[in-house]
Scaffold this motif. Structure first.
Motif, PDB file in Angstrom:
ATOM      1  N   PHE A   1       0.838  -1.191   0.000  1.00  0.00           N
ATOM      2  CA  PHE A   1       0.000   0.000   0.000  1.00  0.00           C
ATOM      3  C   PHE A   1       0.881   1.252   0.000  1.00  0.00           C
ATOM      4  CE2 PHE A   1      -3.359  -2.672   0.346  1.00  0.00           C
ATOM      5  CZ  PHE A   1      -3.807  -3.071   1.587  1.00  0.00           C
ATOM      6  N   PRO A   2       1.634   1.539  -1.052  1.00  0.00           N
ATOM      7  CA  PRO A   2       2.455   2.748  -1.028  1.00  0.00           C
ATOM      8  C   PRO A   2       1.597   3.998  -0.890  1.00  0.00           C
ATOM      9  CG  PRO A   2       2.504   1.736  -3.196  1.00  0.00           C
ATOM     10  CD  PRO A   2       1.761   0.787  -2.289  1.00  0.00           C
ATOM     11  N   GLY A   3       0.702   4.276  -1.821  1.00  0.00           N
ATOM     12  CA  GLY A   3      -0.390   5.234  -1.685  1.00  0.00           C
ATOM     13  C   GLY A   3      -0.061   6.668  -1.397  1.00  0.00           C
ATOM     14  N   ALA A   4       1.166   7.128  -1.539  1.00  0.00           N
ATOM     15  CA  ALA A   4       1.494   8.509  -1.212  1.00  0.00           C
ATOM     16  C   ALA A   4       1.505   9.374  -2.471  1.00  0.00           C
ATOM     17  CB  ALA A   4       2.850   8.581  -0.530  1.00  0.00           C
ATOM     18  N   ILE A   5       1.149  10.660  -2.293  1.00  0.00           N
ATOM     19  CA  ILE A   5       1.209  11.626  -3.382  1.00  0.00           C
ATOM     20  C   ILE A   5       2.108  12.781  -2.963  1.00  0.00           C
ATOM     21  CG2 ILE A   5      -1.082  11.028  -4.258  1.00  0.00           C
ATOM     22  CD1 ILE A   5      -2.135  13.564  -2.891  1.00  0.00           C
ATOM     23  N   ARG A   6       2.746  13.421  -3.914  1.00  0.00           N
ATOM     24  CA  ARG A   6       3.563  14.593  -3.643  1.00  0.00           C
ATOM     25  C   ARG A   6       2.667  15.833  -3.728  1.00  0.00           C
ATOM     26  NH1 ARG A   6       9.016  15.740  -4.311  1.00  0.00           N
ATOM     27  NH2 ARG A   6       9.270  13.568  -3.691  1.00  0.00           N
ATOM     28  N   LEU A   7       2.614  16.613  -2.645  1.00  0.00           N
ATOM     29  CA  LEU A   7       1.791  17.804  -2.635  1.00  0.00           C
ATOM     30  C   LEU A   7       2.368  18.826  -3.602  1.00  0.00           C
ATOM     31  CD1 LEU A   7       1.011  18.219   1.169  1.00  0.00           C
ATOM     32  CD2 LEU A   7      -0.353  17.079  -0.586  1.00  0.00           C
ATOM     33  N   PRO A   8       1.549  19.418  -4.461  1.00  0.00           N
ATOM     34  CA  PRO A   8       2.043  20.357  -5.474  1.00  0.00           C
ATOM     35  C   PRO A   8       2.836  21.509  -4.860  1.00  0.00           C
ATOM     36  CG  PRO A   8      -0.255  19.801  -5.882  1.00  0.00           C
ATOM     37  CD  PRO A   8       0.093  19.226  -4.542  1.00  0.00           C
ATOM     38  N   GLY A   9       3.990  21.796  -5.451  1.00  0.00           N
ATOM     39  CA  GLY A   9       4.809  22.922  -5.020  1.00  0.00           C
ATOM     40  C   GLY A   9       5.566  22.707  -3.739  1.00  0.00           C
TER      41      GLY A   9
END
Length: 434
Positions: free
Chosen positions: A82-90
């Motif tokens: 379950f990696p499931g991480a996103i990079r928050l823009p900026g």
């Protein structure tokens, strides 16, 4: 999202003395002296372990993305499914939002409270009567996990809740953690108390609230460091909760933090050993003369885990302490009593054994038995706990890496001084998705 963690934790036993009564000025002087000594000890430990950690390799273990206590899909999380991480823009911040849904149906032979978490220390004539049937999903969880790195410091902010609170929501964890390449960690916020060895907790359908087990989440400041490839040390100052100190014409005070130390040893992949110690500096106000009075409790805990292979795990754990009811499963809310003249704390001991077996890729089972025993508080005229017992056996079927189905039987009993014995059997079925 994955991160490196010191999975092997350790604990140190700390000698304690039993306090008596004193005037407020003497109490404050002693408490201040104790606080200064604890702070000095923390600084000395940090300096010593920092020097030793520079030559120690980081302990090679993986932190689960979420709290694995009561998580039937913990194996999938540990393997990184379950990696499931996103990079928050900026930003350089990665954020994961997740959790699971756990639905439970249960039948109690005597217990009346609609609570998915069973605590034999709370049994009383009011809630042990005719039994109940209950169905719900309050043990489901939601978490937010944010991580970033500045130079050589990894930062993690974690927030997790379930739905067992009176208002619908219950905060389980909320903390900030900083870690460096030496394997050292600094944690501040609400997390499992350091008096617990998380590797020892047996697997239960909801949460394994077995008698004789330290089990509490507290606000804290914790420092952890490896001392060698097989040895790790942690120390923490933790939030006091002194509502279990009772008496006449008195008010318990939460003035001074707990001090907890932990030492864990992992000589091989087969054996794990840990010792933990807690000093609990309590105090209360005597309303008859407005004085402040001390009452020092303590708790020691030791655990041995043997894992000869991936299919079998044996855990043995024991504890001994005085005046530590709020931190122990199987205890009640009477850790000590002030009768207007003297304060008596309850001497307490207990422990548990647990065995886990993986039958194959689909089926696994757990068996556990635990007991808590408390001495009589001589000057307490009210009913208070003498002993409690908690045993369970369960079997889980892994449908796939995202779904587990389980059945469980729990036997729990409590006996009081001054009369009263209560017994309940619980039969439950549950399913967890994600």
């Amino acid at each position: 999202m994955r991160s490196i963690w010191i999975k092997r934790r350790l604990n140190v036993s700390i000698p304690l003395t039993k306090g008596g009564h004193t005037q407020s000025s003497l109490l404050i002087t002693k408490a201040s002296s104790l606080s200064y000594r604890l702070i000095a000890l923390l600084f000395c430990l940090f300096a010593f372990t920092n020097l030793n950690a520079q030559n120690a390799q980081k302990l090679d273990s993986i932190t689960p993305i979420r709290d694995n206590i009561g998580d039937l899909n913990e194996a999938a999380i540990r393997k990184g499914d379950f990696p499931g991480a996103i990079r928050l823009p900026g930003t350089d911040v990665s954020l994961a939002i997740g959790g699971f849904i756990k639905a439970v149906a249960l039948y109690d032979t005597r217990y009346n409270e609609k609570n998915e978490i069973l605590l034999p220390g709370t049994f009383s004539p009011e809630n042990i009567y005719k039994g109940q049937t209950y169905m719900g999903a309050k043990a489901s969880r939601l978490y937010f996990d944010g991580r970033s790195t500045i130079k050589d410091i990894d930062m993690r902010g974690y927030f997790e809740m379930n739905f067992t609170g009176a208002s619908g929501f219950n905060l389980r964890h909320a903390y900030l953690e900083l870690s460096n390449k030496k394997g050292q960690k600094l944690l501040m916020g609400q997390y499992w108390s350091l008096i617990m060895d998380l590797e020892a907790i047996p697997e239960g359908l909801v949460e394994p609230t077995i008698s004789g087990l330290p089990f509490i989440r507290l606000g804290q400041i914790r420092f952890s460091t490896p001392l060698s490839k097989t040895l790790a040390l942690s120390v923490s100052l933790e939030e006091p909760r002194n509502s279990d100190l009772k008496g006449v014409n008195m008010i318990p005070l939460n003035k001074y933090p707990l001090f907890v130390g932990s030492l864990s040893i992992d000589p091989s992949s087969i054996f794990h050993f840990s010792i933990m110690g807690m000093v609990r500096p309590m105090s209360f106000a005597d309303l008859t003369d407005d004085s402040q009075n001390p009452a020092t409790g303590y708790l020691s805990n030791a655990t041995l885990i043997v894992k000869p292979n991936d299919a079998n795990k044996l855990t043995l754990s024991g504890l001994y302490g005085s005046g530590a009811s709020n931190y122990l499963l199987g205890a009640d809310s009477n850790t000590g009593y002030f009768d207007g003249t003297r304060t008596e704390l309850q001497t307490q001991h207990g422990g548990f054994g647990a065995y886990r077996h993986e039958w194959n890729d689909k089926f696994r089972s757990n068996f556990a038995y635990g007991m808590f025993v408390g001495d009589e508080i001589p000057n307490n005229p009210n009913p208070h706990i003498k002993s409690s017992t908690f045993a369970f056996i369960n079997t889980f079927y892994r449908v796939n890496k995202y779904v587990n189905i389980g059945v469980e039987w729990i036997y729990s009993a409590k006996e009081n001084f001054n009369g009263g014995k209560f017994i309940n059997n619980r039969f439950q079925f549950g399913i967890q998705l994600f």
